[in-house]
Design a protein around this motif. Structure first.
Motif, PDB file in Angstrom:
ATOM      1  N   GLY A 140       0.852  -1.182   0.000  1.00  0.00           N
ATOM      2  CA  GLY A 140       0.000   0.000   0.000  1.00  0.00           C
ATOM      3  C   GLY A 140       0.887   1.230   0.000  1.00  0.00           C
ATOM      4  O   GLY A 140       2.096   1.133   0.173  1.00  0.00           O
ATOM      5  N   GLN A 141       0.285   2.357  -0.200  1.00  0.00           N
ATOM      6  CA  GLN A 141       1.013   3.636  -0.240  1.00  0.00           C
ATOM      7  C   GLN A 141       2.080   3.640  -1.324  1.00  0.00           C
ATOM      8  O   GLN A 141       3.180   4.124  -1.141  1.00  0.00           O
ATOM      9  N   TYR A 142       1.724   3.087  -2.467  1.00  0.00           N
ATOM     10  CA  TYR A 142       2.617   3.028  -3.631  1.00  0.00           C
ATOM     11  C   TYR A 142       2.322   4.217  -4.540  1.00  0.00           C
ATOM     12  O   TYR A 142       1.237   4.817  -4.490  1.00  0.00           O
ATOM     13  N   ASP A 143       3.294   4.543  -5.335  1.00  0.00           N
ATOM     14  CA  ASP A 143       3.137   5.644  -6.289  1.00  0.00           C
ATOM     15  C   ASP A 143       4.190   5.470  -7.369  1.00  0.00           C
ATOM     16  O   ASP A 143       5.329   5.122  -7.054  1.00  0.00           O
ATOM     17  N   PRO A 144       3.838   5.697  -8.626  1.00  0.00           N
ATOM     18  CA  PRO A 144       4.825   5.543  -9.701  1.00  0.00           C
ATOM     19  C   PRO A 144       6.036   6.458  -9.547  1.00  0.00           C
ATOM     20  O   PRO A 144       7.114   6.167 -10.053  1.00  0.00           O
ATOM     21  N   ARG A 145       5.880   7.554  -8.799  1.00  0.00           N
ATOM     22  CA  ARG A 145       7.005   8.479  -8.604  1.00  0.00           C
ATOM     23  C   ARG A 145       8.047   7.926  -7.639  1.00  0.00           C
ATOM     24  O   ARG A 145       9.178   8.398  -7.620  1.00  0.00           O
ATOM     25  N   TRP A 146       7.670   6.927  -6.799  1.00  0.00           N
ATOM     26  CA  TRP A 146       8.613   6.328  -5.873  1.00  0.00           C
ATOM     27  C   TRP A 146       8.476   4.816  -5.897  1.00  0.00           C
ATOM     28  O   TRP A 146       8.026   4.195  -4.926  1.00  0.00           O
ATOM     29  N   PRO A 147       8.878   4.188  -7.008  1.00  0.00           N
ATOM     30  CA  PRO A 147       8.717   2.739  -7.156  1.00  0.00           C
ATOM     31  C   PRO A 147       9.609   1.901  -6.239  1.00  0.00           C
ATOM     32  O   PRO A 147       9.336   0.719  -6.054  1.00  0.00           O
ATOM     33  N   LEU A 148      10.628   2.491  -5.673  1.00  0.00           N
ATOM     34  CA  LEU A 148      11.534   1.730  -4.800  1.00  0.00           C
ATOM     35  C   LEU A 148      11.188   1.879  -3.324  1.00  0.00           C
ATOM     36  O   LEU A 148      11.897   1.352  -2.465  1.00  0.00           O
ATOM     37  N   ILE A 149      10.111   2.592  -3.021  1.00  0.00           N
ATOM     38  CA  ILE A 149       9.732   2.814  -1.627  1.00  0.00           C
ATOM     39  C   ILE A 149       8.779   1.726  -1.131  1.00  0.00           C
ATOM     40  O   ILE A 149       9.045   1.068  -0.146  1.00  0.00           O
ATOM     41  N   HIS A 150       7.656   1.539  -1.809  1.00  0.00           N
ATOM     42  CA  HIS A 150       6.680   0.506  -1.440  1.00  0.00           C
ATOM     43  C   HIS A 150       6.304  -0.296  -2.663  1.00  0.00           C
ATOM     44  O   HIS A 150       6.223   0.246  -3.766  1.00  0.00           O
ATOM     45  N   MET A 151       6.026  -1.571  -2.457  1.00  0.00           N
ATOM     46  CA  MET A 151       5.566  -2.411  -3.551  1.00  0.00           C
ATOM     47  C   MET A 151       4.097  -2.127  -3.839  1.00  0.00           C
ATOM     48  O   MET A 151       3.370  -1.639  -2.974  1.00  0.00           O
ATOM     49  N   THR A 152       3.670  -2.462  -5.032  1.00  0.00           N
ATOM     50  CA  THR A 152       2.251  -2.452  -5.343  1.00  0.00           C
ATOM     51  C   THR A 152       1.647  -3.753  -4.802  1.00  0.00           C
ATOM     52  O   THR A 152       2.391  -4.691  -4.484  1.00  0.00           O
ATOM     53  N   PRO A 153       0.331  -3.851  -4.717  1.00  0.00           N
ATOM     54  CA  PRO A 153      -0.270  -5.116  -4.286  1.00  0.00           C
ATOM     55  C   PRO A 153       0.141  -6.289  -5.173  1.00  0.00           C
ATOM     56  O   PRO A 153       0.403  -7.391  -4.676  1.00  0.00           O
ATOM     57  N   GLU A 154       0.235  -6.061  -6.469  1.00  0.00           N
ATOM     58  CA  GLU A 154       0.629  -7.120  -7.392  1.00  0.00           C
ATOM     59  C   GLU A 154       2.073  -7.560  -7.171  1.00  0.00           C
ATOM     60  O   GLU A 154       2.386  -8.748  -7.244  1.00  0.00           O
ATOM     61  N   GLU A 155       2.948  -6.618  -6.864  1.00  0.00           N
ATOM     62  CA  GLU A 155       4.340  -6.964  -6.561  1.00  0.00           C
ATOM     63  C   GLU A 155       4.424  -7.753  -5.252  1.00  0.00           C
ATOM     64  O   GLU A 155       5.216  -8.690  -5.137  1.00  0.00           O
ATOM     65  N   ALA A 156       3.602  -7.398  -4.276  1.00  0.00           N
ATOM     66  CA  ALA A 156       3.585  -8.133  -3.010  1.00  0.00           C
ATOM     67  C   ALA A 156       3.115  -9.572  -3.230  1.00  0.00           C
ATOM     68  O   ALA A 156       3.686 -10.509  -2.672  1.00  0.00           O
ATOM     69  N   VAL A 157       2.097  -9.746  -4.066  1.00  0.00           N
ATOM     70  CA  VAL A 157       1.609 -11.093  -4.380  1.00  0.00           C
ATOM     71  C   VAL A 157       2.696 -11.891  -5.089  1.00  0.00           C
ATOM     72  O   VAL A 157       2.934 -13.053  -4.776  1.00  0.00           O
ATOM     73  N   ARG A 158       3.385 -11.264  -6.019  1.00  0.00           N
ATOM     74  CA  ARG A 158       4.475 -11.943  -6.728  1.00  0.00           C
ATOM     75  C   ARG A 158       5.581 -12.344  -5.758  1.00  0.00           C
ATOM     76  O   ARG A 158       6.126 -13.446  -5.833  1.00  0.00           O
ATOM     77  N   ALA A 159       5.910 -11.470  -4.812  1.00  0.00           N
ATOM     78  CA  ALA A 159       6.935 -11.783  -3.811  1.00  0.00           C
ATOM     79  C   ALA A 159       6.498 -12.955  -2.938  1.00  0.00           C
ATOM     80  O   ALA A 159       7.284 -13.860  -2.660  1.00  0.00           O
ATOM     81  N   ALA A 160       5.245 -12.941  -2.501  1.00  0.00           N
ATOM     82  CA  ALA A 160       4.730 -14.044  -1.678  1.00  0.00           C
ATOM     83  C   ALA A 160       4.774 -15.354  -2.447  1.00  0.00           C
ATOM     84  O   ALA A 160       5.161 -16.389  -1.907  1.00  0.00           O
ATOM     85  N   ASP A 161       4.412 -15.295  -3.711  1.00  0.00           N
ATOM     86  CA  ASP A 161       4.449 -16.475  -4.562  1.00  0.00           C
ATOM     87  C   ASP A 161       5.882 -16.971  -4.737  1.00  0.00           C
ATOM     88  O   ASP A 161       6.154 -18.164  -4.610  1.00  0.00           O
ATOM     89  N   ASP A 162       6.811 -16.057  -4.973  1.00  0.00           N
ATOM     90  CA  ASP A 162       8.227 -16.418  -5.139  1.00  0.00           C
ATOM     91  C   ASP A 162       8.802 -17.041  -3.868  1.00  0.00           C
ATOM     92  O   ASP A 162       9.649 -17.930  -3.942  1.00  0.00           O
ATOM     93  N   MET A 163       8.351 -16.550  -2.710  1.00  0.00           N
ATOM     94  CA  MET A 163       8.862 -17.067  -1.435  1.00  0.00           C
ATOM     95  C   MET A 163       8.207 -18.380  -1.039  1.00  0.00           C
ATOM     96  O   MET A 163       8.655 -19.036  -0.111  1.00  0.00           O
ATOM     97  N   GLY A 164       7.133 -18.752  -1.701  1.00  0.00           N
ATOM     98  CA  GLY A 164       6.446 -19.987  -1.354  1.00  0.00           C
ATOM     99  C   GLY A 164       5.753 -19.925  -0.004  1.00  0.00           C
ATOM    100  O   GLY A 164       5.737 -20.908   0.732  1.00  0.00           O
ATOM    101  N   VAL A 165       5.172 -18.767   0.316  1.00  0.00           N
ATOM    102  CA  VAL A 165       4.534 -18.609   1.618  1.00  0.00           C
ATOM    103  C   VAL A 165       3.245 -19.414   1.710  1.00  0.00           C
ATOM    104  O   VAL A 165       2.611 -19.715   0.699  1.00  0.00           O
ATOM    105  N   LYS A 166       2.869 -19.740   2.924  1.00  0.00           N
ATOM    106  CA  LYS A 166       1.584 -20.402   3.160  1.00  0.00           C
ATOM    107  C   LYS A 166       0.478 -19.373   3.332  1.00  0.00           C
ATOM    108  O   LYS A 166      -0.655 -19.607   2.941  1.00  0.00           O
ATOM    109  N   SER A 167       0.811 -18.227   3.945  1.00  0.00           N
ATOM    110  CA  SER A 167      -0.155 -17.147   4.173  1.00  0.00           C
ATOM    111  C   SER A 167       0.534 -15.812   3.966  1.00  0.00           C
ATOM    112  O   SER A 167       1.729 -15.674   4.225  1.00  0.00           O
ATOM    113  N   MET A 168      -0.243 -14.828   3.533  1.00  0.00           N
ATOM    114  CA  MET A 168       0.284 -13.481   3.314  1.00  0.00           C
ATOM    115  C   MET A 168      -0.689 -12.460   3.876  1.00  0.00           C
ATOM    116  O   MET A 168      -1.894 -12.624   3.791  1.00  0.00           O
TER     117      MET A 168
END
Length: 103
Positions: A16-44
């Protein structure tokens, strides 16, 4: 990451609190889902969402986007109402789309 460390029971990821002007500050929801998927988490659970806005998106947009992005993924998305407990003992627990009921 899952190949190096094995699976994770839970990941708390900003999306949350993402903005195209600061892409290295917070992930987007889709990036967070991709990270959770990459990590093989059971819950996010998504963080930096639902309390106040420092970016141009509405306060509830990250919830809607993370629900959509996590459809069909192998992990369980946890979306508790702010202040509500999350059970980590494997007991069945469901979460409503509570943010849709708030004006």
């Amino acid at each position: 990451m899952a190949q190096s460390f094995g699976t994770f029971d839970i990941a708390v990821l900003d999306g949350g609190q993402y903005d195209p002007r600061w892409p290295l500050i917070h992930m987007t929801p889709e990036e967070a889902v991709r990270a959770a998927d990459d990590m093989g988490v059971k819950s996010m659970i998504l963080t930096h969402v639902g309390k106040f806005c420092i970016s141009a998106h509405s306060w509830d947009e990250p919830f809607n986007r993370v629900v959509e992005a996590s459809q069909g993924k192998d992990f369980r998305l946890l979306t508790p109402k702010i202040g509500k407990p999350i059970r980590l003992d494997g007991a069945e627990q469901s979460f409503s789309r509570w943010w849709e009921d708030i004006n």
